[in-house]
Design an enzyme around this catalytic site. Structure first.
Site, PDB file in Angstrom:
ATOM      1  CG  ASP A 328      10.874  31.274  43.715  1.00 34.30           C
ATOM      2  OD1 ASP A 328      10.030  32.196  43.752  1.00 34.30           O
ATOM      3  OD2 ASP A 328      11.638  31.112  42.738  1.00 34.30           O
ATOM      4  CE  LYS A 330      12.370  38.698  42.852  1.00 34.45           C
ATOM      5  NZ  LYS A 330      13.582  39.210  42.157  1.00 34.45           N
ATOM      6  CG  HIS A 331       9.422  33.694  40.620  1.00 35.81           C
ATOM      7  ND1 HIS A 331      10.698  33.466  41.097  1.00 35.81           N
ATOM      8  CD2 HIS A 331       9.520  34.717  39.745  1.00 35.81           C
ATOM      9  CE1 HIS A 331      11.545  34.312  40.525  1.00 35.81           C
ATOM     10  NE2 HIS A 331      10.854  35.085  39.705  1.00 35.81           N
ATOM     11  CG  LEU A 332       2.539  34.172  41.523  1.00 38.49           C
ATOM     12  CD1 LEU A 332       1.301  34.607  40.750  1.00 38.49           C
ATOM     13  CD2 LEU A 332       2.411  34.534  42.996  1.00 38.49           C
TER      14      LEU A 332
END
Length: 417
Positions: A328, A330-332
């Site tokens: 998303d 901000k995340h991996l």
């Protein structure tokens, strides 16, 4: 069972390698073997493999705490989060996160979120939660201080020895700097430094609290180039370039954090650490995505907007998350988390130092006592010690440490066990 993972193909970061001693270090070790060996044998009884992992941080490490604390819908508790593993578990990814892989490599089960009260915490606990900060008091999350307080409240679940041998894994600060950059779009250098100092001072205080409860082995993942996150680029209106201020704040933080860890290693008896250059790992993958097996480093797999920087839902998710660095805004993705896990576990000092986590988990608790005695006895014969003053020059730091023969003894011990 202890697992030794292999590295992902095409990665420019070096894979784990056997100990390589400089000619000078090897000569010194050989010539003084009979002096050193009895000292090492005398202390080998204190060596054991860490079988406990404590995790502190934000959404990158959250294993499900957010869903137990929030009164509102937590997106990570619903698809498409968890799509690669078949179910949403509260992790902000399509599958496993970095602490999951490190636990696997350590040979222990995945570490459960501390707010899941029915969980088995025999191998540690995960205190990380999405939206966590170092400073302030954001709603429906836990600051670093609150996470450490929760650890202190529960520390009697583990023996003193277990807490002293455990690995303490920490990644936090992203939300502090993203919020700061949003509220202060044009800060002066003095203002930027003052804010970073506030964050670092608080981290130092909380490390000391954990140290006071027996913690000795700390593994830090430094901050990503925050301006390269899809959510940040999309919000800026220029999706082709990383936003300068958030990345600059992250770099300042990383420099100060490394300085802090070096300082604590001198100040606190038995304090040991790993410092992983996550900033460079993500920056490299964003710039040269295909080199690291990804199709794109600019857009997220899930979301809306020109680069999927916001509002991840089942209606707007990609078909192949493994082709993306970011799941998303901000995340991996699980694939990116796997690569990070490999690097933290077994990469060379250019990537993580002075120890990777594989080495950190087997270092004797009294290694500093051993090395201090050897150092005093042979002070006149060693090369210059490393003088780490530039915060974010990790390659320089490790180059100097690689020429420091005490550092080589340190490595030799971990590989001889």
């Amino acid at each position: 069972m202890l697992l030794i993972p292999s590295f992902t193909a095409n990665s420019n970061e070096p894979p784990p390698s056997k100990l390589s001693l400089s000619d000078l270090s090897m000569a010194i070790l050989k010539s003084h073997f009979f002096l050193l060996f009895p000292l090492l044998l005398l202390h080998f009884h204190t060596v054991s493999f860490a079988q406990t992992l404590f995790v502190f941080g934000d959404g990158l490490y959250d294993a499900g705490n957010k869903q137990f604390l929030s009164q509102n819908r937590v997106d990570a508790s619903f698809p498409p989060y968890g799509v690669t593993v078949g179910q949403a578990t509260g992790r902000w990814s399509d599958g496993s996160i970095v602490p999951d892989y490190l636990a696997k490599f350590m040979g222990i089960p995945k570490i459960s979120p501390i707010l899941l009260t029915t969980a088995d915490f025999s191998h540690g606990a995960n205190f990380a939660i999405a939206d966590a900060t170092v400073l302030g008091s954001p709603p429906e999350t836990m600051t670093l201080s609150q996470q450490v307080k929760k650890f202190s409240e529960n520390k009697n679940k583990w023996t003193n020895q277990t807490r002293s041998e455990a690995i303490y894994l920490i990644y936090i600060g992203s939300d502090d700097y993203l919020s700061y950059a949003k509220s202060n779009p044009s800060p002066s250098d003095t203002q930027k430094q003052a804010f970073v100092d506030q964050v670092i001072t608080t981290i130092k205080a909380e490390i000391k609290v954990v140290y006071g409860s027996g913690g000795r082995k700390f593994a830090f993942q430094n901050l990503a180039p925050l301006g390269c996150l899809p959510a940040v680029k999309q919000a800026s209106g220029n999706v082709q370039e990383c936003v300068k201020l958030p990345s600059e704040m992250a770099a300042l933080h990383n420099k100060k954090l490394l300085q802090l860890l070096v300082e604590l290693s001198r100040e606190l008896n038995g304090f040991q650490y790993s410092f992983y250059d996550f900033f460079s790992s993500i920056q490299n993958r964003v710039i040269k995505s295909k080199t690291y097996t990804f199709e794109t480093g600019n857009a997220a797999c899930c979301g809306t907007g020109s680069i999927n920087g916001s509002n991840c839902s089942a209606k707007n998710v990609c078909a192949k998350p493994e082709e993306y660095i970011f799941f998303d805004g901000k995340h991996l993705t699980q694939e990116a988390n796997l690569q990070v896990g490999h690097l933290m576990w077994g990469a060379d000092p250019e990537v993580i130092g002075p120890n990777n986590i594989r080495e950190l988990m087997v270092l004797p608790l009294d290694i500093t006592v051993i090395l201090a005695g050897i150092q005093e006895a042979m002070a006149a014969m060693r090369p210059r010690q490393s003088n780490i003053e530039s915060l974010y020059d990790i390659k320089k730091m490790e180059s100097e440490m690689d020429n420091h023969w005490l550092y080589q003894v340190d490595k030799a011990i971990s590989f001889m066990i």
